[in-house]
Structure formats: structure tokens, C-alpha cells
Design an enzyme around this catalytic site. Sequence first.
Site, PDB file in Angstrom:
ATOM      1  N   THR A 137      18.374  45.729 -89.578  1.00 50.29           N
ATOM      2  CA  THR A 137      19.492  46.442 -88.957  1.00 50.29           C
ATOM      3  C   THR A 137      19.020  47.786 -88.425  1.00 50.29           C
ATOM      4  OG1 THR A 137      21.010  45.356 -90.456  1.00 50.29           O
ATOM      5  CG2 THR A 137      21.822  47.359 -89.380  1.00 50.29           C
ATOM      6  N   CYS A 179      -1.152  65.357 -91.282  1.00 50.32           N
ATOM      7  CA  CYS A 179      -1.357  64.202 -92.157  1.00 50.32           C
ATOM      8  C   CYS A 179      -2.637  64.364 -92.958  1.00 50.32           C
ATOM      9  CB  CYS A 179      -1.417  62.923 -91.339  1.00 50.32           C
ATOM     10  SG  CYS A 179      -0.055  62.803 -90.197  1.00 50.32           S
ATOM     11  N   GLN A 227       2.214  62.576 -79.002  1.00 53.23           N
ATOM     12  CA  GLN A 227       2.266  64.029 -78.766  1.00 53.23           C
ATOM     13  C   GLN A 227       2.622  64.380 -77.313  1.00 53.23           C
ATOM     14  OE1 GLN A 227       2.204  66.472 -80.851  1.00 53.23           O
ATOM     15  NE2 GLN A 227       1.515  65.457 -82.729  1.00 53.23           N
ATOM     16  N   SER A 277       7.199  58.927 -81.044  1.00 53.89           N
ATOM     17  CA  SER A 277       7.814  59.195 -82.350  1.00 53.89           C
ATOM     18  C   SER A 277       8.838  60.314 -82.190  1.00 53.89           C
ATOM     19  CB  SER A 277       6.719  59.632 -83.324  1.00 53.89           C
ATOM     20  OG  SER A 277       7.309  60.025 -84.537  1.00 53.89           O
ATOM     21  N   GLY A 282       5.993  56.903 -85.163  1.00 53.20           N
ATOM     22  CA  GLY A 282       4.726  56.687 -84.466  1.00 53.20           C
ATOM     23  C   GLY A 282       3.821  55.691 -85.179  1.00 53.20           C
ATOM     24  N   HIS A 325      10.359  62.520 -84.145  1.00 49.40           N
ATOM     25  CA  HIS A 325      10.350  63.864 -84.757  1.00 49.40           C
ATOM     26  C   HIS A 325       9.401  64.830 -84.070  1.00 49.40           C
ATOM     27  CE1 HIS A 325       6.663  63.759 -87.512  1.00 49.40           C
ATOM     28  NE2 HIS A 325       6.718  62.507 -87.109  1.00 49.40           N
ATOM     29  N   ASN A 351      -3.386  65.288 -80.827  1.00 54.72           N
ATOM     30  CA  ASN A 351      -2.485  66.063 -81.684  1.00 54.72           C
ATOM     31  C   ASN A 351      -3.097  67.379 -82.133  1.00 54.72           C
ATOM     32  OD1 ASN A 351      -3.910  63.732 -82.935  1.00 54.72           O
ATOM     33  ND2 ASN A 351      -3.420  64.808 -84.833  1.00 54.72           N
TER      34      ASN A 351
END
Length: 391
Positions: free
Chosen positions: A245, A335, A187, A207, A78, A209, A158
Site C-alpha cells: 500500500t 551515511c 543529489q 529521494s 534513494g 528528503h 553527494n
Amino acid sequence: MVPLGSIGPLYLDYNATSPLAPGVLEAMLPFLREEYHNPSSASEAARPIRQAVEVARRGVAELVGARQPNQIVFTSGGTESIHAAFHMALATGNERRKIVLSSVEHSASKGAAQTWQERGYEVLALPVDSQGLPHLDLLEETLAASPVALVSWILANNETGVVLPDPQDFAERVHRHGARLHVDAVQAPGKLPLHAQDWQVDWLSVSGHKFGAPKGVGALYERVPSPSSPWLQGGGQESGRRGGTENVASVVGLGAAALRAHLQANDPTFLSQWEALRDRLEQTVLEAIPGAGIHGQAAQRVPNTTFLSIPGQPAELLLPLLEGEGLLCSAGSACDANHWAPSPVLLALGVPPEVAAGSLRLSLGPQTNQVEIDRAAEILIRVFRWLAQGA
Ligand code: PLP
């Protein structure tokens, strides 16, 4: 069904991160073992790898409601998607020198705005109402007052779970004044249907995860793909937009999780059952804890999130005790977990600092069930009463 309390903690912190969704690891494993070739290699052996990356791109395109897969750029998550969107909007030398965002953005968007502030842009964080919703008149006034290059707004908060009500209308207002719109949808996947193309947003970030893919992979939707302004200069990967890559196994995992999240977000029966579980938790806590409240309750929220205020008990005290009883949740954005300051999101909603300090976010996963919800409520109430007695 695992007997209560017999293993591991009860995890209600899915907005912080989620475990891999069923089938994701299995989809990834071949690309960590035998399918190791570089997708950019000209060899025949690399063809299945390239194909797998493109299948994943189609999955993510479907999830976000893109018109075509080449509108999707893979990123490391994200934060990178958000920074890439700012770069694509601003790096080509914009005569408009202003960035507008809400006062309830995630630190990733605030950080991106700060980066460009240091490069000479003016940044304006617009106040929101008591639920965290935009004042649309104020938005329009701001856009009309001086030329804005980019508006960045969070789609599903979030912390509170509050959803931006009408992204299409919001985008129209932004475009009417010649600005462009990035939406932080980190979210949202699996929780509400996404229609990036129909909404006409210019960029949209997700994102992995947060919806059952591994950590460290994400994607950016671009309404108009911009190979002329690569976010990372390098080997020309991602149609020249992001060199490096590809993280093939994680991208494949992202694609697999995206398909599941897309189905889930478009399954009204599932969403209403999910919401009913969340509401049951809220109801039980509100009935048992005098003065408890729910932030953003009057607005539309994603079905898995509740941000409860627990009077008189700082989250700083509550969290370790809850964890000791086997319940994992958070005090707001993970965070920000190392700083025991009241949530800036709640302060922006006008919540008094002492109430903000006693607020807990619980976020359900797709597999969370009623037994777990009842157990979570029971733990919360027990810990609250124990603390209250000692007061
Ligand atoms: N935006 C929102 C709304 C988030 O909740 C998060 C993560 O918590 C991010 C951005 C950053 O995402 P990532 O952890 O993938 O960098």
C-alpha cells in the site's frame, strides 16, 4: 531575519537531508487525517486518494523529465530506488554477467552491486579522474571487452557536487555496447534540470528528503515500465511493479516538493545566486586559511555544494567544535558519519589520506542567505585558527 546566533544551529548540511519545503506539510496533512482510505480500495471514498497519488506521480514525472507518469514508481527513498533499478535490470536472467559503476558511487549503489556480486555477477568499479569525472575511453574499452548488463553512475556527487557532464552522450556510449544505464540522481533535484527521457537513461533514482519532501519516500524513473519484473511482489500496486500500500501522505509530499524543485532547477537566476553564495563562502575560506582547497573545483558542480580541505585539521576534530559554535556541516557522506575513515570518494580522486581526513562538506539550502554564509565562514575560520594555535 532572525538575529545571528539567537536560535538553533546554522544548518549547512542539505545534502545529508533537508527540512520540508514550504507547502509540503500542508499538502500532506489531509492524507494523515481525513483522507485515510486505501488508494487500492474500490470505494468511492478512495477516489480522491488515488487521484492525489497520480497528481504526485505527474509532479515527479515532470521533475525528472519523464515522457509519461507511468514511468515513475514510488519507493521508500534513494536506496530502495537504486536497488529496484538493479533488480529490474538483472533479475530477469541476463546473459551479460557484468556490472560497471564508478569508484565514486554512494554506498547505496555499491551495496546494490555487492548484492548482485553475491549472486554471481562480476562488478567493476571504474577509476575516475582527479575531479571525479569518468574516463570515457576506459568506459568504452570496458564495455567492448566483455558483455556488460548494467552501468550505474552517479549524476551529482553527494560529497563534491561534481556533475556527470553529458548524460545523453554517456547513455549513448553505454547503449552502443548493449548495456543499460542507471543514474543515481539523488543529489540532483532542484539543483540542475533533469531530462531522463531525452538523455535516454534506462533508470533514474531520486529521494524525497534531499529536496524538501519527507524522509522515507522516493521514486524510480523507468524508461520502459517493467511490470513483468516486480521489485516487490505483493498486491499489484504501482502497476504491478512494487507491491505494498502506497505511503500516500509522503507520496503527496514528494509530489509537492517535486514541483518546487522542478521550478527551482529551471530558474537560472536562482541557480546563479545560489552558486554565488557558495562561491562567496569558498572565497572567504580560501583567503583566510592558508593551504585550504576545494575538491572538484575544476569540474561543473551543483550550485549548493562545496567540499573544502582544511590543512592539518582532521574533520573528526573540526566537526564537534563547529557544531559547538552553531555550524552544522559534515565530513562527507552522512551515511559514513560513524566511520572516521577518510572519504572513499576523495581517495578515489587521488586525494592523499591526510588531506581527505581534513575535508568538510558544506551544502546550502534554497533559503540559505548571505548573512548565514558569512557567519559560517567566520565560524570556520575562527575554529581553524583556534586549533592551529594549539598545534
Ligand atoms: N545516492 C546518493 C547520491 C545519496 O546522497 C544518498 C543519500 O545520502 C542516497 C543515494 C541514498 O538515499 P536515501 O537516503 O533516500 O536512501
